[in-house]
Design a protein around this motif. Structure first.
Motif, short mmCIF file in Angstrom:
data_model
loop_
_atom_site.label_atom_id
_atom_site.label_comp_id
_atom_site.label_asym_id
_atom_site.label_seq_id
_atom_site.Cartn_x
_atom_site.Cartn_y
_atom_site.Cartn_z
N GLY A 121 -9.04 -7.34 3.22
CA GLY A 121 -8.97 -6.43 3.90
C GLY A 121 -7.99 -6.57 5.19
N ILE A 170 -4.54 -9.83 -6.27
CA ILE A 170 -4.40 -8.40 -6.11
C ILE A 170 -5.47 -8.21 -5.57
CG2 ILE A 170 -4.77 -6.08 -6.57
CD1 ILE A 170 -2.23 -6.38 -8.46
N LYS A 171 -6.62 -8.44 -6.20
CA LYS A 171 -8.58 -8.54 -5.91
C LYS A 171 -8.84 -9.30 -4.61
CE LYS A 171 -10.21 -8.17 -10.91
NZ LYS A 171 -10.85 -8.48 -11.50
N ARG A 180 -4.67 1.01 3.96
CA ARG A 180 -5.02 1.88 2.84
C ARG A 180 -5.04 0.58 1.39
NH1 ARG A 180 0.36 4.78 3.97
NH2 ARG A 180 0.64 2.51 4.00
N ARG A 181 -5.59 1.28 0.49
CA ARG A 181 -5.36 -0.07 -0.80
C ARG A 181 -4.48 -0.15 -1.21
NH1 ARG A 181 -10.05 -0.58 -3.29
NH2 ARG A 181 -8.52 -1.19 -5.39
N ILE A 182 -4.29 -1.35 -1.99
CA ILE A 182 -2.96 -2.30 -2.52
C ILE A 182 -2.61 -0.88 -4.16
CG2 ILE A 182 -1.87 -3.40 -4.38
CD1 ILE A 182 -3.52 -5.26 -1.56
N TRP A 203 -6.43 -9.96 -1.89
CA TRP A 203 -6.21 -9.61 -0.60
C TRP A 203 -6.45 -8.05 -0.68
CZ3 TRP A 203 -1.74 -10.71 2.43
CH2 TRP A 203 -1.24 -12.04 2.14
N GLU A 204 -7.10 -7.50 -1.61
CA GLU A 204 -8.17 -6.54 -1.07
C GLU A 204 -8.92 -6.53 -0.64
OE1 GLU A 204 -7.82 -3.73 -1.31
OE2 GLU A 204 -5.96 -2.21 -2.78
N GLU A 205 -9.76 -7.96 -1.32
CA GLU A 205 -11.10 -8.43 -0.47
C GLU A 205 -10.78 -8.88 1.01
OE1 GLU A 205 -12.63 -10.73 -3.35
OE2 GLU A 205 -13.11 -9.39 -4.48
N THR A 215 0.82 -1.21 0.21
CA THR A 215 -0.20 -0.11 0.14
C THR A 215 1.20 1.26 -0.21
OG1 THR A 215 -0.36 0.46 2.91
CG2 THR A 215 -2.18 -1.51 1.09
#
Length: 157
Positions: free
Chosen positions: A119, A112-113, A123-125, A115-117, A80
């Motif tokens: 949480g 990436i999706k 912050r955003r990747i 790891w974003e999901e 991030t």
């Protein structure tokens, strides 16, 4: 054998992190993603070449998969943090996955999706997924640097 290339800050720490996993057969540190042919460490470190410090990983896909390596990549650094890892600041220390074939790009994008999901990060990747260009091996004294010199200040834990 197969190959993966990741940039996650100081390449000394990234190399040492990946070396400990079964199935990783060889690592090389170097520079990729820039404009200058055969850049030196000093040129890349100065920040004007567009290259990322990166680690090229040869691995046995029957022991460790590309998807598992991408997961390790996300565990190895802060994805991030844009153009910075720890004390290392600049585009050359960006979080980046270099792909050499469509399947690697697909896996990287999906991870990436995923790891974003999860949480996990506050912050955003900001990790980018870029087509691999020529990988220039770093000077010999940078290879296996932490094994040769012990722990040094580096942005990777």
């Amino acid at each position: 054998m197969a190959t993966a290339i990741f940039g996650a800050g100081c390449f000394w720490g990234v190399e040492a992190f990946f070396e400990k996993f079964e199935g990783v057969t060889m690592t090389k540190v170097g520079y990729i993603g820039g404009k200058l042919e055969h850049p030196s460490y000093e040129q890349v470190k100065a920040g004007g070449t567009g290259h990322a410090e990166a680690v090229k990983i040869d691995y046995d896909p029957t022991v460790i998969t590309y998807a598992e390596l991408v997961n390790i990549f996300f565990e190895a650094h802060d994805p991030t943090s844009r153009n910075r890892q720890g004390i290392d600041i600049g585009h050359q220390y960006r979080s980046v996955i270099f792909y050499s074939e469509a399947s690697q790009k697909y896996i990287a994008d999906e991870k990436i999706k995923e790891w974003e999901e999860k949480g996990v990060f506050k912050r955003r990747i900001v990790t980018t997924v870029e087509k691999a260009t020529t990988f220039y091996e770093a000077e010999e004294h940078h290879q296996k640097y932490l094994q040769k010199n012990g722990s040094v200040a580096c942005g990777i834990g």
